[in-house]
Design a protein around this motif. Structure first.
Motif, short mmCIF file in Angstrom:
data_model
loop_
_atom_site.label_atom_id
_atom_site.label_comp_id
_atom_site.label_asym_id
_atom_site.label_seq_id
_atom_site.Cartn_x
_atom_site.Cartn_y
_atom_site.Cartn_z
N VAL A 147 8.83 -7.77 -5.91
CA VAL A 147 7.90 -6.71 -5.50
C VAL A 147 6.94 -6.46 -6.65
CG1 VAL A 147 7.67 -4.30 -4.79
CG2 VAL A 147 9.66 -5.62 -4.05
N SER A 148 5.62 -6.52 -6.34
CA SER A 148 4.60 -6.23 -7.35
C SER A 148 4.07 -4.83 -7.14
CB SER A 148 3.45 -7.24 -7.25
OG SER A 148 3.92 -8.54 -7.52
N LEU A 149 3.91 -4.10 -8.25
CA LEU A 149 3.50 -2.70 -8.18
C LEU A 149 2.29 -2.45 -9.06
CD1 LEU A 149 7.03 -1.06 -8.67
CD2 LEU A 149 5.90 -1.45 -6.47
N THR A 150 1.64 -1.34 -8.81
CA THR A 150 0.56 -0.88 -9.69
C THR A 150 0.69 0.62 -9.89
OG1 THR A 150 -1.83 -0.71 -10.02
CG2 THR A 150 -1.04 -0.56 -7.76
N LEU A 151 0.36 1.05 -11.09
CA LEU A 151 0.32 2.48 -11.37
C LEU A 151 -1.10 3.02 -11.29
CD1 LEU A 151 2.78 2.72 -14.42
CD2 LEU A 151 3.28 3.00 -12.00
N LYS A 152 -2.06 2.11 -11.00
CA LYS A 152 -3.47 2.51 -10.93
C LYS A 152 -3.82 2.89 -9.49
CE LYS A 152 -6.10 -0.61 -13.04
NZ LYS A 152 -6.56 -1.96 -13.50
N ASN A 153 -4.38 4.06 -9.31
CA ASN A 153 -4.85 4.47 -7.99
C ASN A 153 -6.16 5.25 -8.15
OD1 ASN A 153 -4.20 7.32 -8.47
ND2 ASN A 153 -2.06 6.65 -8.31
N GLY A 186 0.79 -1.22 0.00
CA GLY A 186 0.00 0.00 0.00
C GLY A 186 0.82 1.27 0.00
N GLN A 187 2.14 1.12 0.18
CA GLN A 187 3.02 2.28 0.23
C GLN A 187 3.23 2.88 -1.17
OE1 GLN A 187 6.87 1.33 1.87
NE2 GLN A 187 7.78 3.29 1.31
N LYS A 188 3.24 4.21 -1.23
CA LYS A 188 3.53 4.88 -2.50
C LYS A 188 5.05 5.02 -2.63
CE LYS A 188 -0.69 7.59 -3.22
NZ LYS A 188 -1.25 8.94 -3.41
N VAL A 212 8.21 7.44 -12.41
CA VAL A 212 6.79 7.16 -12.13
C VAL A 212 6.58 7.05 -10.63
CG1 VAL A 212 6.41 5.97 -14.32
CG2 VAL A 212 7.18 4.67 -12.32
N GLU A 213 5.31 7.20 -10.23
CA GLU A 213 4.92 6.94 -8.84
C GLU A 213 4.00 5.72 -8.85
OE1 GLU A 213 3.96 9.94 -5.43
OE2 GLU A 213 2.06 9.45 -6.43
N ALA A 214 4.34 4.73 -8.03
CA ALA A 214 3.58 3.48 -8.01
C ALA A 214 3.14 3.15 -6.59
CB ALA A 214 4.44 2.36 -8.58
N ILE A 215 2.27 2.13 -6.49
CA ILE A 215 1.80 1.64 -5.19
C ILE A 215 2.23 0.18 -5.06
CG2 ILE A 215 -0.23 1.14 -3.77
CD1 ILE A 215 -1.63 3.46 -5.19
#
Length: 636
Positions: free
Chosen positions: A536-542, A473-475, A522-525
């Protein structure tokens, strides 16, 4: 009576060399000197008696040999000598030769040459002749006021070798204060500077001062002026005949110095006369002179003091009759370094004697060889103990890079530069890297280093550090390092996180490259962390960039909005309200009449007005009507 004789008195290296060249070639008759060989009438007359004739123009000579004196001549004089087919012996002082080279090079580059010196002195006239006749000669800073030099033209400032150093420095300072772009070369001979400084020191200590030298000698006149400032009873004489002995008494403390054109025998005559006056013994001047110089030979390592630094070389005072020169290539194995960044005036440094050439007045030095000798000890110790060293990459060689560490060249193979083989080695140029020594060959002076060990250890440490700080959940911010068909890898500063293609955008995309490019920030979650597998799995969708976020507020029921027809189906048409948000116009809501197929009334890409009938955020569905917008229009 106490007599103090200056160690720097008498012939300088250049004058001595010029006079010697005459005596060595005196059998080559007819023999001429271009101007008096030195500013000493006694020596000139002695040579004239031996049929060595001074001339002031090549036109005066039709055959024979011309000796060019230490003052040097203009460039066109060499041409005139060769044109007449005459022989010549070039006895120009090496220090003067250096000025000719500086002036010639800078004139060709478009610099305005300014010479600080006596405009009537043959050395200054010779220097001027290397500047295409465009040199400006000034004797003091006040003369700058009348000059009309454009500020856009850079200035090359040099000095007569025997001029006063304070005059040169004051002119250089004045030019800078007038905001000129100036490159200053303090070309005053070290022997001249030392002679003048010693004259100041002695004249402050004594009651009476004797300055020996020709009346026409520029450097002797300057010595007289300097001594007169500190000792009122200063006497300028050419020979012992000019000395009025009745002006001296047994209680006097007397100082003696001499110009660069004064032979040792004339100085000795004066010393002897003063000794006889009091029956005082004094060391032979020539012995004093010889004792003041050290002996140098090739291969020695000696200490010296930096006296001048330019972009291409460093001058070092070694206590020898000639100063030593360290060329830029012998200063460091790192060719990108500017000498001014390595040493500064006043530094005491150790140097290696590469070559001593007394005939040319050259002492070639090397600093990097001394530093490399010390560096080898550091390299060997690091190899034995396995310690880490640092080096700057200076060259991309065949199959690897060359790094300089403590002036030792270290080869690091491309396979040992990182976690995988790298073909483009130029990316490392100029970078300082850490490495371990894995192989040395002292005989061949070869060293092999390994950066990969350090890289992997550092990478592992950073991975652990990042993994321990990340939370679901961390940005996080990162840089796109690589793109594949299934997603993109984001560098988080120690570990890569994967953004699956489904997590790149809320819109449907066919390829990650539609949205991302390598190097993009980029900024990811963080979606998931697997510490064991270091993944580490990330998402760019928020929520902020979710087009369905607060959809009811953007498209309230009953609102009439515009949309683009993007897809036709048998039961209706899909209309894009914004990227990522489509609504359905059912076939029954297309027109106020029976519609068999949507294509009968609508075209792909057409912009139409539609009315919002229903919004279902959870199922991401919006019902739209085109016919109700038409009904509203007809009602109105």
């Amino acid at each position: 009576m106490e007599i103090i004789v200056a160690n720097t008195a008498g012939f300088c290296f250049g004058v001595n060399r010029a006079v010697d060249s005459v005596y060595k070639n005196i059998q080559q008759q007819p023999l001429y000197t271009y101007g008096p060989i030195i500013h000493n009438p006694q020596v000139v007359e002695e040579l004239r008696e031996k049929n060595v004739i001074p001339v002031h123009s090549v036109d005066e000579v039709n055959e024979g040999t011309i000796i060019i004196r230490s003052h040097g001549v203009a460039k066109d004089v060499y041409g005139a000598i060769e044109e007449k087919g005459l022989n010549y012996i070039d006895s120009t002082c090496p220090y003067v030769k250096r000025i000719h080279k500086i002036v010639d090079e800078h004139s060709k580059k478009g610099y305005q040459v300014v010479i600080v010196g006596d405009r009537n002195h043959p050395e200054v006239q010779g220097i001027s002749g290397w500047s295409n006749g465009e040199a400006i000669i000034i004797e003091k800073p006040e003369e700058l006021e009348g000059l009309n030099i454009p500020k856009t033209k850079p200035i090359c400032l040099v000095s007569q070798t025997t001029y006063r150093e304070d005059r040169f420095e004051s002119v250089l300072k004045a030019l800078k204060e007038h905001h000129y772009e100036v490159e200053g070369f303090n070309t005053i001979c070290k022997a001249t500077s030392d002679r003048q400084q010693e004259a100041v020191k002695i004249s402050k200590m004594v009651d009476k001062m004797i300055v020996i030298g020709g009346r026409e000698s520029s450097n002797t006149r300057k010595l007289y002026e300097i001594c007169k400032n500190y000792c009122k009873e200063t006497y300028h004489i050419e020979t012992i005949k000019d000395l009025e002995l009745n002006k001296f008494n047994s209680n006097d403390k007397i100082g003696i110095t001499a110009g660069a054109s004064t032979p040792a025998r004339i100085i000795k005559e004066v010393i002897t006369a003063m000794n006889d006056l009091e029956n005082h013994t004094n060391e032979n001047f020539e012995e004093l002179l010889n004792q003041s110089f050290v002996t140098l030979r090739s291969g020695q390592v000696v200490k010296g003091t930096v006296i001048n630094v330019t972009d291409s070389e460093v001058s070092v005072n070694l206590g020898y009759k000639s100063d030593g020169i360290i060329s830029k290539s012998e200063l460091s194995n790192d060719s990108s370094l500017n000498p001014r960044d390595v040493v500064k005036v006043g530094d005491e440094i150790e140097v290696y004697i590469v070559r001593v050439n007394d005939s040319e007045g050259i002492v070639e030095l090397s600093k990097k060889r001394v530093d490399a000798q010390k560096g080898w000890e550091i390299i060997k110790k690091a190899h034995e103990e396995g310690t880490v060293l640092t080096g700057k990459v200076v060259e991309a060689a065949n199959g690897g890079v060359i790094a300089v560490s403590n002036e030792v060249r270290v080869f690091i193979p491309a396979s040992l530069m990182g976690s995988k083989y790298t073909q483009d080695l130029t990316q490392f140029l100029g970078k300082t890297i850490e490495f371990k020594v894995i192989k040395i060959d002292p005989k061949r002076k070869r060293v092999v280093g390994d950066h990969k060990q350090i890289y992997l250890e550092e990478t592992k440490r950073k991975k652990e550090e990042v993994l321990n700080t990340l939370q679901v959940g961390q940005k996080v911010k990162g840089t796109v390092r690589n793109i594949t068909n299934f997603g993109a890898f984001i560098d988080l500063g120690g570990i890569d996180g994967l953004v699956h293609i489904s997590q790149i955008s809320w819109n449907k995309i066919q390829s990650p490259e539609e949205v991302l490019k390598v190097g993009q920030e980029v900024e990811a979650i963080v979606l998931d962390i697997d510490k064991e597998k270091e993944k580490v799995s990330l998402t760019l969708k928020n929520e902020e960039n979710n087009p369905w976020f607060k959809i009811e507020e953007k498209y309230p029921v009953g609102a009439i909005v515009k949309g683009k027809v993007v897809r036709m189906v048998s039961f209706g048409a899909f209309v894009e309200l914004e990227p990522g948000v489509d609504g359905l116009v059912h076939i029954s809501q297309i027109a106020n009449k029976h519609v068999a197929k949507p294509e009968d009334e609508l075209k792909l890409g057409e912009i139409i007005d539609v009315k919002v009938l229903d919004v279902n955020k959870d199922e991401k569905k919006i019902s739209l009507s085109k016919k109700q917008t038409e009904a509203n229009v007809s009602e109105e």
